[in-house]
Design a protein around this motif. Structure first.
Motif, PDB file in Angstrom:
ATOM      1  N   ALA A   1       0.830  -1.211   0.000  1.00 34.18           N
ATOM      2  CA  ALA A   1       0.000   0.000   0.000  1.00 34.18           C
ATOM      3  C   ALA A   1       0.862   1.257   0.000  1.00 34.18           C
ATOM      4  O   ALA A   1       0.548   2.246  -0.676  1.00 34.18           O
ATOM      5  N   ILE A   2       1.971   1.242   0.732  1.00 35.19           N
ATOM      6  CA  ILE A   2       2.847   2.415   0.768  1.00 35.19           C
ATOM      7  C   ILE A   2       3.517   2.633  -0.585  1.00 35.19           C
ATOM      8  O   ILE A   2       3.687   3.778  -1.038  1.00 35.19           O
ATOM      9  N   ARG A   3       3.894   1.553  -1.256  1.00 36.74           N
ATOM     10  CA  ARG A   3       4.458   1.700  -2.607  1.00 36.74           C
ATOM     11  C   ARG A   3       3.438   2.334  -3.550  1.00 36.74           C
ATOM     12  O   ARG A   3       3.784   3.209  -4.364  1.00 36.74           O
ATOM     13  N   LEU A   4       2.190   1.923  -3.457  1.00 40.45           N
ATOM     14  CA  LEU A   4       1.152   2.506  -4.313  1.00 40.45           C
ATOM     15  C   LEU A   4       0.936   3.978  -3.978  1.00 40.45           C
ATOM     16  O   LEU A   4       0.702   4.796  -4.879  1.00 40.45           O
ATOM     17  N   VAL A   5       1.025   4.334  -2.698  1.00 42.79           N
ATOM     18  CA  VAL A   5       0.867   5.739  -2.309  1.00 42.79           C
ATOM     19  C   VAL A   5       2.003   6.575  -2.886  1.00 42.79           C
ATOM     20  O   VAL A   5       1.785   7.673  -3.415  1.00 42.79           O
ATOM     21  N   ARG A   6       3.228   6.076  -2.798  1.00 42.35           N
ATOM     22  CA  ARG A   6       4.368   6.827  -3.333  1.00 42.35           C
ATOM     23  C   ARG A   6       4.273   6.972  -4.845  1.00 42.35           C
ATOM     24  O   ARG A   6       4.555   8.042  -5.394  1.00 42.35           O
ATOM     25  N   ALA A   7       3.854   5.905  -5.515  1.00 43.07           N
ATOM     26  CA  ALA A   7       3.717   5.995  -6.969  1.00 43.07           C
ATOM     27  C   ALA A   7       2.578   6.918  -7.357  1.00 43.07           C
ATOM     28  O   ALA A   7       2.695   7.708  -8.306  1.00 43.07           O
ATOM     29  N   GLY A   8       1.466   6.879  -6.633  1.00 43.16           N
ATOM     30  CA  GLY A   8       0.335   7.730  -6.963  1.00 43.16           C
ATOM     31  C   GLY A   8       0.576   9.181  -6.643  1.00 43.16           C
ATOM     32  O   GLY A   8       0.134  10.078  -7.376  1.00 43.16           O
ATOM     33  N   SER A   9       1.291   9.473  -5.544  1.00 38.03           N
ATOM     34  CA  SER A   9       1.550  10.866  -5.182  1.00 38.03           C
ATOM     35  C   SER A   9       2.508  11.533  -6.153  1.00 38.03           C
ATOM     36  O   SER A   9       2.430  12.734  -6.402  1.00 38.03           O
ATOM     37  N   SER A  10       3.422  10.764  -6.724  1.00 37.59           N
ATOM     38  CA  SER A  10       4.336  11.348  -7.701  1.00 37.59           C
ATOM     39  C   SER A  10       3.675  11.544  -9.057  1.00 37.59           C
ATOM     40  O   SER A  10       4.082  12.406  -9.843  1.00 37.59           O
ATOM     41  N   ALA A  11       2.617  10.751  -9.333  1.00 35.55           N
ATOM     42  CA  ALA A  11       1.970  10.849 -10.635  1.00 35.55           C
ATOM     43  C   ALA A  11       0.781  11.793 -10.629  1.00 35.55           C
ATOM     44  O   ALA A  11       0.526  12.474 -11.613  1.00 35.55           O
ATOM     45  N   GLY A  15       1.110  12.367   4.512  1.00 36.52           N
ATOM     46  CA  GLY A  15       0.840  11.730   5.798  1.00 36.52           C
ATOM     47  C   GLY A  15      -0.546  11.129   5.869  1.00 36.52           C
ATOM     48  O   GLY A  15      -0.736  10.005   6.341  1.00 36.52           O
ATOM     49  N   ARG A  16      -1.554  11.865   5.391  1.00 34.06           N
ATOM     50  CA  ARG A  16      -2.919  11.349   5.407  1.00 34.06           C
ATOM     51  C   ARG A  16      -3.075  10.181   4.446  1.00 34.06           C
ATOM     52  O   ARG A  16      -3.796   9.215   4.732  1.00 34.06           O
ATOM     53  N   ALA A  17      -2.397  10.250   3.314  1.00 36.12           N
ATOM     54  CA  ALA A  17      -2.479   9.153   2.353  1.00 36.12           C
ATOM     55  C   ALA A  17      -1.869   7.875   2.931  1.00 36.12           C
ATOM     56  O   ALA A  17      -2.410   6.775   2.732  1.00 36.12           O
ATOM     57  N   VAL A  18      -0.759   8.013   3.656  1.00 40.71           N
ATOM     58  CA  VAL A  18      -0.141   6.831   4.275  1.00 40.71           C
ATOM     59  C   VAL A  18      -1.053   6.257   5.343  1.00 40.71           C
ATOM     60  O   VAL A  18      -1.208   5.039   5.478  1.00 40.71           O
ATOM     61  N   ARG A  19      -1.694   7.146   6.131  1.00 41.75           N
ATOM     62  CA  ARG A  19      -2.607   6.675   7.170  1.00 41.75           C
ATOM     63  C   ARG A  19      -3.799   5.938   6.560  1.00 41.75           C
ATOM     64  O   ARG A  19      -4.201   4.874   7.047  1.00 41.75           O
ATOM     65  N   GLU A  20      -4.365   6.481   5.512  1.00 39.56           N
ATOM     66  CA  GLU A  20      -5.486   5.808   4.846  1.00 39.56           C
ATOM     67  C   GLU A  20      -5.048   4.478   4.246  1.00 39.56           C
ATOM     68  O   GLU A  20      -5.799   3.486   4.296  1.00 39.56           O
ATOM     69  N   ALA A  21      -3.838   4.444   3.691  1.00 37.24           N
ATOM     70  CA  ALA A  21      -3.331   3.184   3.132  1.00 37.24           C
ATOM     71  C   ALA A  21      -3.111   2.145   4.229  1.00 37.24           C
ATOM     72  O   ALA A  21      -3.391   0.953   4.031  1.00 37.24           O
ATOM     73  N   ALA A  22      -2.623   2.590   5.401  1.00 38.38           N
ATOM     74  CA  ALA A  22      -2.411   1.656   6.507  1.00 38.38           C
ATOM     75  C   ALA A  22      -3.734   1.090   7.008  1.00 38.38           C
ATOM     76  O   ALA A  22      -3.844  -0.112   7.304  1.00 38.38           O
ATOM     77  N   ASP A  23      -4.764   1.940   7.107  1.00 34.26           N
ATOM     78  CA  ASP A  23      -6.077   1.454   7.540  1.00 34.26           C
ATOM     79  C   ASP A  23      -6.691   0.520   6.493  1.00 34.26           C
ATOM     80  O   ASP A  23      -7.322  -0.487   6.841  1.00 34.26           O
ATOM     81  N   ARG A  24      -6.510   0.854   5.220  1.00 29.52           N
ATOM     82  CA  ARG A  24      -7.045  -0.002   4.165  1.00 29.52           C
ATOM     83  C   ARG A  24      -6.353  -1.362   4.168  1.00 29.52           C
ATOM     84  O   ARG A  24      -7.004  -2.403   3.987  1.00 29.52           O
ATOM     85  N   ALA A  25      -5.040  -1.369   4.383  1.00 30.02           N
ATOM     86  CA  ALA A  25      -4.320  -2.640   4.454  1.00 30.02           C
ATOM     87  C   ALA A  25      -4.765  -3.450   5.674  1.00 30.02           C
ATOM     88  O   ALA A  25      -4.847  -4.687   5.617  1.00 30.02           O
ATOM     89  N   LEU A  26      -5.089  -2.751   6.771  1.00 30.49           N
ATOM     90  CA  LEU A  26      -5.584  -3.450   7.965  1.00 30.49           C
ATOM     91  C   LEU A  26      -6.945  -4.082   7.694  1.00 30.49           C
ATOM     92  O   LEU A  26      -7.209  -5.213   8.121  1.00 30.49           O
ATOM     93  N   ALA A  27      -7.800  -3.373   6.972  1.00 31.38           N
ATOM     94  CA  ALA A  27      -9.114  -3.933   6.636  1.00 31.38           C
ATOM     95  C   ALA A  27      -8.983  -5.114   5.693  1.00 31.38           C
ATOM     96  O   ALA A  27      -9.722  -6.099   5.805  1.00 31.38           O
ATOM     97  N   VAL A  28      -8.041  -5.033   4.753  1.00 19.61           N
ATOM     98  CA  VAL A  28      -7.815  -6.156   3.838  1.00 19.61           C
ATOM     99  C   VAL A  28      -7.277  -7.359   4.610  1.00 19.61           C
ATOM    100  O   VAL A  28      -7.657  -8.512   4.344  1.00 19.61           O
TER     101      VAL A  28
END
Length: 216
Positions: free
Chosen positions: A52-62, A70-83
């Motif tokens: 999820a963090i790799r996807l956040v880094r790729a999406g934020s650069s694009a 910071g908020r994107a990483v937090r949302e990605a961490a919660d989404r990974a927890l739900a998965v």
């Protein structure tokens, strides 16, 4: 008379045996570790969090105009927890649904970046004022309804745990316990990941410094 006196000790012995069995079963239930404390769950969540963090880094650069890093990483961490919870709980399904809604909203915001006409802005302001007044009257009516303290606390707890606003009290307690255990596991995994990344960066910086100071 003798039969009554002889049956009383037997009943007491039987009752003590039942109490001992209940205590042993309760102790066994407490001794069983939560699924979020198992090593396998840590490994599953760690892999999903890194992805999820790799996807956040790729999406934020694009993409531009997205949420802060910071908020994107937090949302990605919660989404990974739900998965990692595999959608078996109300809170995990609510997090996955909210992340899907956020993606749709970001797409709509990208399409509606053109400034609105004055009439549309006036209509939006009028509807916002109407909804605000309606919510104020509803909250005022709910404040004086005389809700019992336990019901108020359960309602507040249902607002804190995702997707648990309309659950029964026993189900709400089960969801809250599982959600807290999952958050504890998330904190442990993210702390270990941050320590590992800081150690790697420190090693790389010391190696580059030593290479630059070595004579030619």
């Amino acid at each position: 008379m003798s039969s009554t006196s002889s049956s009383t000790p037997a009943a007491e012995v039987e009752e003590r045996g039942r109490k001992r069995k209940r205590a042993e079963s309760a102790a066994e239930a407490d001794a069983q570790p939560s699924k979020w404390r198992k090593r396998r769950e840590h490994e599953i969540y760690s892999s999903k969090l890194l992805e999820a963090i790799r996807l956040v880094r790729a999406g934020s650069s694009a993409a531009a105009g997205g949420p802060p890093r910071g908020r994107a990483v937090r949302e990605a961490a919660d989404r990974a927890l739900a998965v990692a919870a595999r959608g078996t709980t109300h809170w995990s399904r609510a997090i996955l649904a909210s992340s899907h809604r956020r993606r749709l909203q970001s797409v709509h915001r990208a399409r509606l970046r053109a400034p609105a006409s004055p009439s549309k802005r006036h209509g939006a302001a009028t509807s916002a004022c109407a909804s605000a007044s309606a919510s104020t009257s509803t909250s005022a009516a709910g404040h004086g309804s005389g809700t019992p303290p336990l019901a108020r606390r359960a309602r507040m707890l249902g607002r804190l745990v995702p997707g648990c606003r309309k659950l029964s009290f026993p189900t709400l307690l089960e969801e809250t316990t599982d959600y807290i255990e999952a958050l504890h596991m998330q904190i442990r995994v993210m702390t270990a990941l941050a320590e590992a990344l800081s150690g790697i960066s420190a090693t790389s910086s010391s190696g580059s410094g030593a290479g630059s100071s070595s004579p030619a």
